[in-house]
Design an enzyme around this catalytic site. Structure first.
Site, PDB file in Angstrom:
ATOM      1  N   GLY A   1       4.582  47.580  48.177  1.00 60.57           N
ATOM      2  CA  GLY A   1       3.883  46.652  47.295  1.00 60.57           C
ATOM      3  C   GLY A   1       4.476  46.505  45.909  1.00 60.57           C
TER       4      GLY A   1
ATOM      5  CB  CYS B   1       7.189  53.685  44.065  1.00 56.43           C
ATOM      6  SG  CYS B   1       6.960  53.425  42.297  1.00 56.43           S
TER       7      CYS B   1
ATOM      8  CE1 TYR C   1      -9.541  48.129  44.103  1.00 58.14           C
ATOM      9  CE2 TYR C   1     -10.398  45.891  43.978  1.00 58.14           C
ATOM     10  CZ  TYR C   1      -9.347  46.788  43.840  1.00 58.14           C
ATOM     11  OH  TYR C   1      -8.111  46.322  43.442  1.00 58.14           O
TER      12      TYR C   1
ATOM     13  CB  SER D   1      -8.234  43.994  40.675  1.00 57.19           C
ATOM     14  OG  SER D   1      -8.662  43.010  41.602  1.00 57.19           O
TER      15      SER D   1
END
Length: 285
Positions: free
Chosen positions: A14, A11, A149, A136
């Site tokens: 973003g 937090c 990633y 993602s």
């Protein structure tokens, strides 16, 4: 109606920061994780009543245990977990060193699983809850220059799907949130760039890394709208297991599904006839 208790990781900025604002603005309690004591005061300034900041490192089980004890003591329940903490390591697979690969998976995969294990006992007891895994579009489609990633997000996608199947019957709902490009720090200070020195990767990995850097700060995705979508999905009676965010993500998934289907069909003559025949099975008993 009783206030829901949210636990949101990552937090400092973003998606996580915007979601804390929305959750507290809706009247729910937002427990937001940050990396240092100094960041707690800034986070709690969003709403001194409904926002609680806690220090957490998803790589350190002792800090996770401390957060679990805090939630048990303060609230005795947990309604929503948002696995937002994570980062991207960029570079050709060949040139990404072992330590960086381990760290990428420890944060993006194992850290998220550790948080799920924190949340699940609360949610099983309640027989209710939502888990949102921020994956993602890169968890559904591989791209040059982000292979490690990609691997971490592909892994989290599979874990999220499996957990959704394991817990649906006890009222726990799991959604993989799949953002495309959003105007966050992901491609900027939050990313780790492993520059390539191998010229053969200039037209693949290096080219894509350059494109990612160039668009940083100018992405089409609005983090506030994304956070609103995340909140909304927790209000649905039957939320999806997959929720792509933004036009580019939807477009890329559509292309990927079509390409996947066409590839499978094209090479079906090679891959499909690898079972035992009925005659062979009957002989085998």
């Amino acid at each position: 109606m009783e206030k829901r208790v949210w636990l949101i990781t990552g937090c400092s900025s973003g998606f996580g920061r915007e979601l804390v604002k929305i959750v507290s603005g809706k009247g729910d309690i937002a427990v937001g994780t940050v990396r240092s004591e100094e960041q707690i005061k800034e986070l709690e300034a969003i709403d001194t009543t409904l926002v609680k900041g806690v220090v957490l490192d998803v790589q350190k089980q002792e800090t996770i245990d401390q957060v679990a004890k805090f939630i048990e003591k303060e609230f005795g329940r947990l309604d929503v977990l948002v696995n937002n903490a994570g980062y991207g390591t960029l570079g050709p697979i060949e040139e990404t060193d072992e330590d960086e690969m381990q760290r990428q998976f420890d944060v993006n995969v194992f850290g998220c699983v550790r948080m799920m294990k924190l949340a699940l006992p609360f949610m099983r007891k309640q027989r209710s809850g939502n888990i949102l895994n921020i994956t993602s579009i890169a968890g559904l489609n591989g791209f040059p220059g982000v292979g490690i990633y990609n691997g971490s997000k592909f892994a989290l996608e599979g874990i999220g799907e499996a957990l959704a199947a394991e817990t649906k019957h006890i009222g726990i709902k799991v959604t993989n949130i799949e953002p495309g490009p959003f105007r966050t720090d992901w491609a900027g200070r939050s990313a780790t760039y492993n520059e390539s020195s191998i010229s053969e990767y200039n037209e693949s990995a290096n080219k894509n890394m350059d494109s990612i850097r160039e668009v940083s700060g100018n992405q089409i995705g609005d983090p506030v709208r994304a956070a609103n979508a995340m909140y909304e999905v927790t209000t649905l009676e039957n939320p999806p297991v997959h929720l792509p965010l933004g036009g580019p993500a939807h477009k890329r998934i559509g292309i990927r599904l079509q390409e996947f289907k066409e590839e499978v069909e094209k090479f079906k003559h090679v891959g499909k006839p690898t079972d035992y025949t009925e005659e062979e099975l009957s002989r085998m008993g």
